[in-house]
Write a protein that holds these residues in place. Sequence first.
Motif, PDB file in Angstrom:
ATOM      1  N   VAL A 149     126.845 -59.911  36.760  1.00 24.69           N
ATOM      2  CA  VAL A 149     125.578 -58.981  36.222  1.00 24.69           C
ATOM      3  C   VAL A 149     125.642 -57.755  35.621  1.00 24.69           C
ATOM      4  CG1 VAL A 149     125.158 -58.567  38.702  1.00 24.69           C
ATOM      5  CG2 VAL A 149     122.972 -58.655  37.071  1.00 24.69           C
ATOM      6  N   GLY A 150     125.059 -57.304  34.614  1.00 21.64           N
ATOM      7  CA  GLY A 150     125.194 -55.847  34.389  1.00 21.64           C
ATOM      8  C   GLY A 150     126.309 -55.876  33.017  1.00 21.64           C
ATOM      9  N   GLN A 151     127.350 -57.091  33.445  1.00 17.69           N
ATOM     10  CA  GLN A 151     128.013 -56.584  31.956  1.00 17.69           C
ATOM     11  C   GLN A 151     127.968 -56.456  30.655  1.00 17.69           C
ATOM     12  OE1 GLN A 151     131.459 -59.317  33.240  1.00 17.69           O
ATOM     13  NE2 GLN A 151     131.594 -59.784  30.835  1.00 17.69           N
ATOM     14  N   LYS A 152     128.395 -55.545  29.721  1.00 12.41           N
ATOM     15  CA  LYS A 152     127.942 -55.690  28.229  1.00 12.41           C
ATOM     16  C   LYS A 152     128.494 -57.631  27.967  1.00 12.41           C
ATOM     17  CE  LYS A 152     129.096 -53.313  23.877  1.00 12.41           C
ATOM     18  NZ  LYS A 152     129.399 -52.372  23.564  1.00 12.41           N
ATOM     19  N   ILE A 153     128.054 -57.869  26.979  1.00 16.48           N
ATOM     20  CA  ILE A 153     127.489 -59.784  26.175  1.00 16.48           C
ATOM     21  C   ILE A 153     127.385 -59.086  25.126  1.00 16.48           C
ATOM     22  CG2 ILE A 153     127.321 -60.528  28.764  1.00 16.48           C
ATOM     23  CD1 ILE A 153     125.021 -60.891  27.016  1.00 16.48           C
ATOM     24  N   GLY A 154     127.357 -57.342  24.941  1.00 19.06           N
ATOM     25  CA  GLY A 154     126.768 -57.744  22.854  1.00 19.06           C
ATOM     26  C   GLY A 154     125.973 -56.788  22.516  1.00 19.06           C
ATOM     27  N   LYS A 155     125.336 -56.923  21.336  1.00 19.43           N
ATOM     28  CA  LYS A 155     124.386 -56.054  21.013  1.00 19.43           C
ATOM     29  C   LYS A 155     123.374 -57.008  19.809  1.00 19.43           C
ATOM     30  CE  LYS A 155     127.359 -52.129  19.863  1.00 19.43           C
ATOM     31  NZ  LYS A 155     126.985 -51.141  20.543  1.00 19.43           N
ATOM     32  N   VAL A 156     122.005 -56.053  20.434  1.00 24.05           N
ATOM     33  CA  VAL A 156     121.210 -56.923  19.623  1.00 24.05           C
ATOM     34  C   VAL A 156     121.172 -56.539  18.263  1.00 24.05           C
ATOM     35  CG1 VAL A 156     118.190 -56.489  19.302  1.00 24.05           C
ATOM     36  CG2 VAL A 156     119.134 -55.840  21.578  1.00 24.05           C
ATOM     37  N   GLY A 157     120.931 -57.833  17.866  1.00 28.09           N
ATOM     38  CA  GLY A 157     121.130 -57.666  16.014  1.00 28.09           C
ATOM     39  C   GLY A 157     119.164 -58.246  15.803  1.00 28.09           C
ATOM     40  N   ASN A 158     119.442 -58.701  14.504  1.00 27.32           N
ATOM     41  CA  ASN A 158     117.922 -59.632  13.757  1.00 27.32           C
ATOM     42  C   ASN A 158     119.050 -61.102  12.916  1.00 27.32           C
ATOM     43  OD1 ASN A 158     115.523 -59.576  13.537  1.00 27.32           O
ATOM     44  ND2 ASN A 158     115.886 -59.803  10.827  1.00 27.32           N
ATOM     45  N   SER A 159     119.271 -61.813  13.999  1.00 29.73           N
ATOM     46  CA  SER A 159     119.696 -63.241  13.263  1.00 29.73           C
ATOM     47  C   SER A 159     118.963 -64.442  13.997  1.00 29.73           C
ATOM     48  CB  SER A 159     121.547 -62.950  13.556  1.00 29.73           C
ATOM     49  OG  SER A 159     121.721 -63.339  15.191  1.00 29.73           O
ATOM     50  N   GLY A 160     118.864 -65.224  12.984  1.00 26.17           N
ATOM     51  CA  GLY A 160     118.347 -66.438  13.282  1.00 26.17           C
ATOM     52  C   GLY A 160     116.887 -66.068  12.769  1.00 26.17           C
ATOM     53  N   ASN A 161     116.117 -67.270  13.497  1.00 25.87           N
ATOM     54  CA  ASN A 161     114.619 -67.176  12.696  1.00 25.87           C
ATOM     55  C   ASN A 161     113.965 -65.818  13.793  1.00 25.87           C
ATOM     56  OD1 ASN A 161     112.163 -68.009  12.092  1.00 25.87           O
ATOM     57  ND2 ASN A 161     111.794 -69.883  13.615  1.00 25.87           N
ATOM     58  N   THR A 162     113.913 -64.934  13.177  1.00 21.10           N
ATOM     59  CA  THR A 162     113.302 -64.014  13.838  1.00 21.10           C
ATOM     60  C   THR A 162     112.563 -63.005  12.180  1.00 21.10           C
ATOM     61  OG1 THR A 162     114.033 -61.511  14.665  1.00 21.10           O
ATOM     62  CG2 THR A 162     115.359 -63.008  13.199  1.00 21.10           C
ATOM     63  N   SER A 163     111.570 -62.497  12.934  1.00 18.78           N
ATOM     64  CA  SER A 163     110.920 -61.614  11.936  1.00 18.78           C
ATOM     65  C   SER A 163     111.744 -59.935  12.240  1.00 18.78           C
ATOM     66  CB  SER A 163     109.205 -61.319  12.137  1.00 18.78           C
ATOM     67  OG  SER A 163     109.269 -60.991  13.512  1.00 18.78           O
ATOM     68  N   GLU A 164     112.748 -59.467  12.747  1.00 21.08           N
ATOM     69  CA  GLU A 164     112.680 -58.159  12.618  1.00 21.08           C
ATOM     70  C   GLU A 164     113.559 -57.979  14.219  1.00 21.08           C
ATOM     71  OE1 GLU A 164     109.439 -54.931  15.465  1.00 21.08           O
ATOM     72  OE2 GLU A 164     108.712 -56.680  14.191  1.00 21.08           O
ATOM     73  N   PRO A 165     114.023 -57.006  14.310  1.00 13.51           N
ATOM     74  CA  PRO A 165     114.956 -56.994  15.464  1.00 13.51           C
ATOM     75  C   PRO A 165     114.357 -56.558  17.029  1.00 13.51           C
ATOM     76  CG  PRO A 165     115.697 -55.771  13.824  1.00 13.51           C
ATOM     77  CD  PRO A 165     114.538 -55.926  12.672  1.00 13.51           C
ATOM     78  N   HIS A 166     114.836 -57.930  17.506  1.00 16.55           N
ATOM     79  CA  HIS A 166     114.452 -58.138  19.191  1.00 16.55           C
ATOM     80  C   HIS A 166     115.199 -58.876  19.767  1.00 16.55           C
ATOM     81  CE1 HIS A 166     112.938 -61.616  17.389  1.00 16.55           C
ATOM     82  NE2 HIS A 166     112.465 -61.643  18.593  1.00 16.55           N
ATOM     83  N   LEU A 167     114.875 -58.689  21.105  1.00 12.20           N
ATOM     84  CA  LEU A 167     115.967 -59.904  22.121  1.00 12.20           C
ATOM     85  C   LEU A 167     114.671 -60.964  22.279  1.00 12.20           C
ATOM     86  CD1 LEU A 167     118.077 -60.198  23.764  1.00 12.20           C
ATOM     87  CD2 LEU A 167     116.807 -58.768  25.795  1.00 12.20           C
ATOM     88  N   HIS A 168     115.245 -61.725  22.572  1.00 10.88           N
ATOM     89  CA  HIS A 168     115.033 -63.160  22.803  1.00 10.88           C
ATOM     90  C   HIS A 168     115.547 -63.929  24.315  1.00 10.88           C
ATOM     91  CE1 HIS A 168     112.595 -67.052  22.808  1.00 10.88           C
ATOM     92  NE2 HIS A 168     113.959 -67.388  23.426  1.00 10.88           N
ATOM     93  N   ILE A 169     114.816 -63.758  25.085  1.00 10.74           N
ATOM     94  CA  ILE A 169     115.270 -63.867  26.067  1.00 10.74           C
ATOM     95  C   ILE A 169     114.473 -65.147  26.605  1.00 10.74           C
ATOM     96  CG2 ILE A 169     114.673 -61.934  27.645  1.00 10.74           C
ATOM     97  CD1 ILE A 169     116.654 -62.484  29.718  1.00 10.74           C
ATOM     98  N   HIS A 170     114.846 -65.927  26.993  1.00 12.78           N
ATOM     99  CA  HIS A 170     114.378 -67.126  28.002  1.00 12.78           C
ATOM    100  C   HIS A 170     114.797 -68.238  28.921  1.00 12.78           C
ATOM    101  CE1 HIS A 170     115.750 -70.729  25.010  1.00 12.78           C
ATOM    102  NE2 HIS A 170     115.554 -71.526  25.764  1.00 12.78           N
ATOM    103  N   ALA A 171     114.804 -68.825  29.647  1.00 12.76           N
ATOM    104  CA  ALA A 171     115.519 -69.700  30.791  1.00 12.76           C
ATOM    105  C   ALA A 171     114.940 -71.300  30.762  1.00 12.76           C
ATOM    106  CB  ALA A 171     115.654 -69.207  32.230  1.00 12.76           C
ATOM    107  N   GLU A 172     115.639 -72.479  30.637  1.00 11.73           N
ATOM    108  CA  GLU A 172     115.475 -72.941  30.482  1.00 11.73           C
ATOM    109  C   GLU A 172     115.829 -74.210  31.636  1.00 11.73           C
ATOM    110  OE1 GLU A 172     116.997 -75.987  26.900  1.00 11.73           O
ATOM    111  OE2 GLU A 172     115.812 -73.582  26.130  1.00 11.73           O
ATOM    112  N   LYS A 173     115.460 -74.947  31.671  1.00 11.38           N
ATOM    113  CA  LYS A 173     115.927 -75.897  33.234  1.00 11.38           C
ATOM    114  C   LYS A 173     116.085 -77.523  32.689  1.00 11.38           C
ATOM    115  CE  LYS A 173     116.407 -77.632  38.161  1.00 11.38           C
ATOM    116  NZ  LYS A 173     115.529 -77.108  39.428  1.00 11.38           N
ATOM    117  N   ASP A 174     116.554 -78.696  32.241  1.00  8.35           N
ATOM    118  CA  ASP A 174     116.552 -79.548  31.648  1.00  8.35           C
ATOM    119  C   ASP A 174     115.345 -79.808  30.359  1.00  8.35           C
ATOM    120  OD1 ASP A 174     118.308 -80.758  33.771  1.00  8.35           O
ATOM    121  OD2 ASP A 174     116.599 -81.421  35.056  1.00  8.35           O
TER     122      ASP A 174
END
Length: 299
Positions: free
Chosen positions: A254-279
């Motif tokens: 937890v807290g380890q750097k994993i990358g940077k925020v960008g603007n790739s994919g199905n996005t209208s502008e730079p932002h972070l999308h985060i979600h969790a899913e199970k099954d």
Amino acid sequence: MFFTILMVLGIQVVLPAVFLITLWRADFKSRWEWMVEAGVTVFLSAWLFQAGNWSWIGYYFRYLLVVLLIVALIRSWMKVRELPSKVASDEKRKLSMGVSIFLLVIFGAYNVFTVAGYSTSEPALELTFPLNEGTYYIGHGGNSRLLNYHKSHEPQQFALDILKVNAFGIRAKGLYPKKLENYYIFEDDLFSPCTGTVTEIENSLPDLTPPEADPDNATGNYVALTCEDSDAIVYLAHMKKGSVTVDLDEIVEVGQKIGKVGNSGNTSEPHLHIHAEKDGIGIPIRFDGKFLLRNQLVR
């Protein structure tokens, strides 16, 4: 893009201004007429205060809406307080009152559905907020479609879209700039929200110029993690091309750097999308015990 700008300004600036001016200047014949019109204006303002995306024109601008509402209510009440409770109405006034009552019901319902999205009874995955370089604004979040458009998509139904704002609560230099560096969140470091294992990565997709999007690669560059003591998968999406710093099957803290925020994919502008899913079904996420909602700030 131009239409989007007009729509935001129209809904969050022009619309409440029209109702506030009407309340201020209207020639009411009874206190009942004033109460209905005041109720419409209050419900509209309350809904916009809660559910409007205020990062475009400034997060703190919504408090100006509250101040103007209070002033308009006091000023208009001073004009009608000596009027009779009710008076006989002609057909024109009856029609006007009918429209106002209809709007009262509509905006009242909007507020009910918005408040209903403030919480959830479902068990939530506890995470640590993955950004720490300023003030962050929750653009989409909550348990209602009026607060969170992701609610319509079951795997992402509790997803968050996160932007960064400056001291004035504005997300970018300009209303909708094309230059990615003009968005305050672009290239901010991303940190793992939990201790766990990297289960999926993508790191080669281009960063797009707003409002371009890539719906065929919806998540863009991303990291997916399975947190320890949980079989849910956490997705952090729309990352900057080439910025991912972890490898598949790597165990991260937890807290380890994993990358940077960008603007790739199905996005209208730079932002972070985060979600969790199970099954394949989205589950609630909390950060330091908080279920985050649209229009909340994280510092």
